[in-house]
Design an enzyme around this catalytic site. Structure first.
Site, PDB file in Angstrom:
ATOM      1  N   TYR A 161     -42.833 -25.805  11.755  1.00 30.33           N
ATOM      2  CA  TYR A 161     -41.483 -25.693  11.198  1.00 30.33           C
ATOM      3  C   TYR A 161     -40.521 -26.633  11.934  1.00 30.33           C
ATOM      4  O   TYR A 161     -39.844 -27.453  11.303  1.00 30.33           O
ATOM      5  CB  TYR A 161     -41.029 -24.246  11.337  1.00 30.33           C
ATOM      6  CG  TYR A 161     -39.668 -23.916  10.760  1.00 30.33           C
ATOM      7  CD1 TYR A 161     -39.473 -23.832   9.384  1.00 30.33           C
ATOM      8  CD2 TYR A 161     -38.584 -23.652  11.599  1.00 30.33           C
ATOM      9  CE1 TYR A 161     -38.229 -23.501   8.853  1.00 30.33           C
ATOM     10  CE2 TYR A 161     -37.339 -23.318  11.076  1.00 30.33           C
ATOM     11  CZ  TYR A 161     -37.166 -23.237   9.707  1.00 30.33           C
ATOM     12  OH  TYR A 161     -35.923 -22.899   9.188  1.00 30.33           O
TER      13      TYR A 161
ATOM     14  N   GLU B 177     -41.031 -29.268  14.020  1.00 34.17           N
ATOM     15  CA  GLU B 177     -41.306 -30.710  13.896  1.00 34.17           C
ATOM     16  C   GLU B 177     -41.180 -31.156  12.438  1.00 34.17           C
ATOM     17  O   GLU B 177     -40.793 -32.293  12.166  1.00 34.17           O
ATOM     18  CB  GLU B 177     -42.698 -31.049  14.437  1.00 34.17           C
ATOM     19  CG  GLU B 177     -42.875 -30.765  15.934  1.00 34.17           C
ATOM     20  CD  GLU B 177     -42.101 -31.724  16.852  1.00 34.17           C
ATOM     21  OE1 GLU B 177     -41.178 -32.428  16.391  1.00 34.17           O
ATOM     22  OE2 GLU B 177     -42.423 -31.759  18.057  1.00 34.17           O
TER      23      GLU B 177
ATOM     24  N   ASN C 144     -29.181 -18.905  12.848  1.00 30.36           N
ATOM     25  CA  ASN C 144     -29.575 -17.610  12.246  1.00 30.36           C
ATOM     26  C   ASN C 144     -28.547 -17.017  11.285  1.00 30.36           C
ATOM     27  O   ASN C 144     -27.459 -16.615  11.693  1.00 30.36           O
ATOM     28  CB  ASN C 144     -29.843 -16.578  13.350  1.00 30.36           C
ATOM     29  CG  ASN C 144     -30.986 -17.004  14.247  1.00 30.36           C
ATOM     30  OD1 ASN C 144     -30.882 -17.998  14.962  1.00 30.36           O
ATOM     31  ND2 ASN C 144     -32.089 -16.275  14.205  1.00 30.36           N
TER      32      ASN C 144
ATOM     33  N   ASN D 104     -35.650  -6.931   9.538  1.00 35.59           N
ATOM     34  CA  ASN D 104     -36.636  -6.008  10.135  1.00 35.59           C
ATOM     35  C   ASN D 104     -35.952  -4.769  10.707  1.00 35.59           C
ATOM     36  O   ASN D 104     -36.342  -3.646  10.415  1.00 35.59           O
ATOM     37  CB  ASN D 104     -37.384  -6.702  11.290  1.00 35.59           C
ATOM     38  CG  ASN D 104     -38.710  -7.287  10.837  1.00 35.59           C
ATOM     39  OD1 ASN D 104     -38.980  -7.388   9.642  1.00 35.59           O
ATOM     40  ND2 ASN D 104     -39.547  -7.686  11.782  1.00 35.59           N
TER      41      ASN D 104
ATOM     42  N   GLN E 285     -33.328 -11.940  25.058  1.00 36.10           N
ATOM     43  CA  GLN E 285     -33.111 -13.238  24.393  1.00 36.10           C
ATOM     44  C   GLN E 285     -31.915 -13.111  23.447  1.00 36.10           C
ATOM     45  O   GLN E 285     -31.643 -12.018  22.938  1.00 36.10           O
ATOM     46  CB  GLN E 285     -34.374 -13.699  23.639  1.00 36.10           C
ATOM     47  CG  GLN E 285     -34.752 -12.937  22.381  1.00 36.10           C
ATOM     48  CD  GLN E 285     -35.658 -11.732  22.640  1.00 36.10           C
ATOM     49  OE1 GLN E 285     -35.533 -11.070  23.656  1.00 36.10           O
ATOM     50  NE2 GLN E 285     -36.552 -11.433  21.708  1.00 36.10           N
TER      51      GLN E 285
ATOM     52  N   ARG F 274     -29.340 -14.528  20.132  1.00 36.01           N
ATOM     53  CA  ARG F 274     -29.146 -15.281  18.896  1.00 36.01           C
ATOM     54  C   ARG F 274     -27.681 -15.082  18.492  1.00 36.01           C
ATOM     55  O   ARG F 274     -27.029 -14.134  18.926  1.00 36.01           O
ATOM     56  CB  ARG F 274     -30.041 -14.777  17.757  1.00 36.01           C
ATOM     57  CG  ARG F 274     -31.558 -14.951  17.968  1.00 36.01           C
ATOM     58  CD  ARG F 274     -31.983 -16.398  17.969  1.00 36.01           C
ATOM     59  NE  ARG F 274     -33.439 -16.558  18.038  1.00 36.01           N
ATOM     60  CZ  ARG F 274     -34.146 -16.596  19.164  1.00 36.01           C
ATOM     61  NH1 ARG F 274     -33.549 -16.483  20.344  1.00 36.01           N
ATOM     62  NH2 ARG F 274     -35.456 -16.770  19.118  1.00 36.01           N
TER      63      ARG F 274
ATOM     64  N   ASP G  39     -40.802 -18.571  21.847  1.00 38.90           N
ATOM     65  CA  ASP G  39     -39.613 -17.906  21.291  1.00 38.90           C
ATOM     66  C   ASP G  39     -38.379 -18.365  22.107  1.00 38.90           C
ATOM     67  O   ASP G  39     -38.325 -18.145  23.317  1.00 38.90           O
ATOM     68  CB  ASP G  39     -39.800 -16.399  21.420  1.00 38.90           C
ATOM     69  CG  ASP G  39     -38.895 -15.600  20.504  1.00 38.90           C
ATOM     70  OD1 ASP G  39     -39.396 -15.030  19.523  1.00 38.90           O
ATOM     71  OD2 ASP G  39     -37.686 -15.539  20.790  1.00 38.90           O
TER      72      ASP G  39
ATOM     73  N   ARG H 228     -29.688 -18.942  21.997  1.00 35.54           N
ATOM     74  CA  ARG H 228     -29.292 -19.824  20.892  1.00 35.54           C
ATOM     75  C   ARG H 228     -27.851 -19.524  20.489  1.00 35.54           C
ATOM     76  O   ARG H 228     -27.502 -18.386  20.192  1.00 35.54           O
ATOM     77  CB  ARG H 228     -30.204 -19.634  19.688  1.00 35.54           C
ATOM     78  CG  ARG H 228     -29.873 -20.598  18.576  1.00 35.54           C
ATOM     79  CD  ARG H 228     -30.751 -20.425  17.373  1.00 35.54           C
ATOM     80  NE  ARG H 228     -32.116 -20.846  17.604  1.00 35.54           N
ATOM     81  CZ  ARG H 228     -33.149 -20.302  16.962  1.00 35.54           C
ATOM     82  NH1 ARG H 228     -32.973 -19.331  16.104  1.00 35.54           N
ATOM     83  NH2 ARG H 228     -34.365 -20.747  17.189  1.00 35.54           N
TER      84      ARG H 228
END
Ligand code: NAD
Ligand code: UDP
Length: 309
Positions: free
Chosen positions: A144, A146, A173, A189, A208, A210, A270, A274
């Site tokens: 995805y 690249e 996102n 989800n 993490q 987002r 992952d 971001r």
């Protein structure tokens, strides 16, 4: 009235874009192979006039008469783009090539929906457009990441070589109604799990981050970009950043669900953080997102509750 092609038009973002363009009075051609999209997302448009659905794979060339092309065709959720990575890479690269050829023949404007994934697991935070990224070229996300990077290359080579009017946006996102219940991305989800009383699956320890953008803000800015004289690449997204744990807590609070949080292995590569720097979108397109996380989550929860019935 313009004749506008939306590839990936039966998907989450594509279906909203088709509806908005159609509402503005344009003739909309929605092209999709229904890999992750569904005709249910565009059912209200099918017999409404000034709308055409073409079931087609962008990996194959196509000849159409159009004035503008929005290229969205590509599975976007990690579980779906990793399911058949060679198909994903072909979709990104050959799909971009076929759509650029179509634009060249028609002298049409063409917009590419690139992604924050071009920055990989970023060492620069927040991400600015000048940052060249940190992508693992042989990892499970590479098909995805690249693919989208190579598609950007093709867009700028077509601009240099064929003087094509191109636009490239890097989407961060984005979530909202019309996401498939089994889409697999984190917002859908967590909401589906909370509404069904199932465990909320946090991958890793949930630290993490987002930054989540509501779809309406995104559709607005994609269309502003098409009307502008900019080529990009321009980051688009909502710069308010949350940990995945905070997202889970927000979803639990807003759904008043009794679901428990469980922790599973973090998939490889992952990204740890971001967040978009959107100064360029702000300056060049006079755009800033209006809808913040709680409000957007509430609307998305309403949608998933309504399709469960
Ligand atoms: P989605 O999976 O809901 O939509 C993608 C659509 O493309 C689906 O309808 C699918 O059937 C179609 N498609 C896939 N491969 C195809 C092919 N070979 N030929 C024809 N159609 C094909 O995902 P989305 O979130 O709506 O994403 C739309 C676009 O925006 C994608 O290109 C994605 O990479 C990009 N993007 C989205 C986000 C986001 O957060 N939603 C972030 C970055 C980039
Ligand atoms: N994630 C999670 N649980 C899920 C789905 C995703 O914890 O059920 C995490 C995932 O590991 C990533 C973040 O949420 O850190 C965003 O994942 P998503 O698939 O939505 O998109 P990405 O930004 O990784 O492409």
């Amino acid at each position: 009235m313009k004749k506008v092609l939306v590839t990936g038009g039966a998907g989450f973002l594509g279906s909203h874009l088709c509806k908005t363009l159609h509402k503005q009075g344009h003739y909309v051609i929605c092209l999709d192979n229904l890999y992750t999209g569904s005709k249910d997302n565009i059912s209200e448009l099918i017999d409404s006039g000034n709308f055409e659905f073409i079931e087609h794979d962008v990996i194959e060339p196509i000849d159409l008469n159009v004035e503008e092309i929005y290229n969205l065709a590509c599975p976007a959720s990690p579980i779906h783009y990793q399911q058949d990575p060679i198909f994903t890479l072909k979709t990104s690269i050959w799909g971009a090539l076929n759509m650029l050829e179509l634009a060249r023949k028609n002298r049409a404007k063409i917009l590419q929906t690139s992604t924050s994934e071009v920055y990989g697991d970023p060492e620069v935070h927040p991400q600015v457009e000048s940052y060249k990224g940190s992508v693992n070229p042989i990892g499970i996300r590479a098909c995805y990441d690249e693919g989208k990077r190579a598609a950007e290359t093709l867009f700028f080579d077509y601009q240099r070589k064929h003087d094509l009017d191109i636009k490239v946006v890097r989407i961060f996102n984005t979530y909202g109604p019309n996401m498939h219940p089994q889409d697999g991305r984190v917002v859908s989800n967590f909401i589906v799990q909370a509404l069904e009383g199932k465990d909320i699956t946090i991958y890793g320890d949930g630290s993490q981050t987002r930054s989540f953008c509501y779809y309406q803000d995104l559709i607005d800015v994609i269309m502003l970009m098409m009307e502008s004289s900019e080529s990009g690449p321009i980051n688009i997204g909502n710069p308010n950043e949350f940990t995945i744990k905070e997202l889970a807590e927000n979803v639990l609070e807003l759904t008043q669900s009794q679901s428990k949080i469980t922790y599973q292995d973090l998939p490889s590569d992952d990204p740890k953080v971001r967040r978009p720097d959107i100064s360029l979108a702000n300056e060049k397109l006079n755009w800033t997102p209006r809808i913040q996380l709680k409000e957007g989550l509430q609307e998305t929860i309403k949608y998933f509750s309504s399709i469960k019935k």
